[in-house]
Motif scaffolding. Structure first.
Motif, mmCIF file in Angstrom:
data_model
loop_
_atom_site.group_PDB
_atom_site.id
_atom_site.type_symbol
_atom_site.label_atom_id
_atom_site.label_comp_id
_atom_site.label_asym_id
_atom_site.label_seq_id
_atom_site.Cartn_x
_atom_site.Cartn_y
_atom_site.Cartn_z
ATOM 1 N N TYR A 9 0.876 -1.225 0.086
ATOM 2 C CA TYR A 9 0.023 0.036 0.081
ATOM 3 C C TYR A 9 0.882 1.348 0.139
ATOM 4 O O TYR A 9 1.834 1.243 0.619
ATOM 5 C CB TYR A 9 -0.868 0.131 1.358
ATOM 6 N N GLY A 10 0.480 2.290 -0.604
ATOM 7 C CA GLY A 10 1.102 3.667 -0.689
ATOM 8 C C GLY A 10 0.202 4.551 -0.235
ATOM 9 O O GLY A 10 -0.940 4.535 -0.215
ATOM 10 N N ALA A 11 0.920 5.568 0.252
ATOM 11 C CA ALA A 11 0.179 6.832 0.895
ATOM 12 C C ALA A 11 0.882 8.441 0.404
ATOM 13 O O ALA A 11 1.944 8.277 0.449
ATOM 14 C CB ALA A 11 0.002 6.642 2.469
ATOM 15 N N ILE A 12 -0.165 9.188 0.276
ATOM 16 C CA ILE A 12 0.677 10.472 -0.034
ATOM 17 C C ILE A 12 -0.199 11.520 1.037
ATOM 18 O O ILE A 12 -1.466 11.507 1.106
ATOM 19 C CB ILE A 12 0.331 10.933 -1.424
ATOM 20 N N CYS A 13 0.403 11.953 1.925
ATOM 21 C CA CYS A 13 -0.138 13.060 2.817
ATOM 22 C C CYS A 13 0.466 14.401 2.889
ATOM 23 O O CYS A 13 1.657 14.626 2.750
ATOM 24 C CB CYS A 13 -0.019 12.563 4.440
ATOM 25 N N ASN A 21 5.961 20.585 1.166
ATOM 26 C CA ASN A 21 6.300 19.429 1.322
ATOM 27 C C ASN A 21 5.100 18.337 1.521
ATOM 28 O O ASN A 21 4.233 18.810 2.126
ATOM 29 C CB ASN A 21 7.354 18.968 2.487
ATOM 30 N N VAL A 22 5.149 17.092 0.840
ATOM 31 C CA VAL A 22 4.232 16.114 0.831
ATOM 32 C C VAL A 22 4.912 14.742 1.497
ATOM 33 O O VAL A 22 5.837 14.461 0.818
ATOM 34 C CB VAL A 22 3.403 15.704 -0.308
ATOM 35 N N ASP A 23 4.215 14.041 2.257
ATOM 36 C CA ASP A 23 4.899 12.937 3.031
ATOM 37 C C ASP A 23 4.562 11.626 2.181
ATOM 38 O O ASP A 23 3.348 11.713 1.618
ATOM 39 C CB ASP A 23 4.460 12.631 4.200
ATOM 40 N N VAL A 24 5.288 11.002 1.634
ATOM 41 C CA VAL A 24 5.082 9.703 0.822
ATOM 42 C C VAL A 24 5.425 8.414 1.488
ATOM 43 O O VAL A 24 6.624 8.497 2.275
ATOM 44 C CB VAL A 24 5.717 9.934 -0.567
ATOM 45 N N GLY A 25 4.958 7.575 1.655
ATOM 46 C CA GLY A 25 5.081 6.244 2.454
ATOM 47 C C GLY A 25 4.549 5.141 1.798
ATOM 48 O O GLY A 25 3.619 5.094 1.077
ATOM 49 N N ASN A 26 4.875 3.817 2.305
ATOM 50 C CA ASN A 26 4.456 2.709 1.914
ATOM 51 C C ASN A 26 4.605 1.706 2.840
ATOM 52 O O ASN A 26 5.216 1.819 3.869
ATOM 53 C CB ASN A 26 4.965 2.419 0.565
ATOM 54 N N PHE A 27 3.776 0.591 2.672
ATOM 55 C CA PHE A 27 3.661 -0.644 3.335
ATOM 56 C C PHE A 27 3.993 -1.680 2.348
ATOM 57 O O PHE A 27 3.109 -1.740 1.515
ATOM 58 C CB PHE A 27 2.737 -0.997 4.209
ATOM 59 N N THR A 28 4.939 -2.580 2.309
ATOM 60 C CA THR A 28 5.016 -3.625 1.480
ATOM 61 C C THR A 28 4.798 -5.156 2.098
ATOM 62 O O THR A 28 5.343 -5.527 3.358
ATOM 63 C CB THR A 28 6.524 -3.870 0.854
#
Length: 81
Positions: A9-13, A21-28
């Protein structure tokens, strides 16, 4: 999508303290780790953010890191099974 599999899953916040700035993150998912899946997600999320004129920021917050470290120590000492 037909016959698709979820790799993670990926996320942009948006950040409340820095509007540029925008936080980008993920869970593999565990079975797809160490295969470049997470890196590909971060690259694609960052490209989306850049195309919208923002600066992508990916990383782990120190508090989260310390929390994860505490969980690992708890597992090693037998508090969680």
């Amino acid at each position: 999508m037909k016959n698709s599999i979820t790799l993670g899953y990926g996320a942009i916040c948006r950040m409340s303290y820095n509007k540029k700035n925008v936080d980008v993150g993920n869970f593999t998912l565990l079975e797809y780790r160490r295969k470049g899946v997470g890196r590909s997600m971060i690259i694609n999320l960052s490209q989306i953010v850049l195309s919208q004129g923002f600066i992508p920021v990916a990383g782990i917050i120190k508090r989260v890191f310390l929390l994860l470290k505490a969980v690992v120590i708890s597992h090693k000492t037998g508090y969680f099974t």
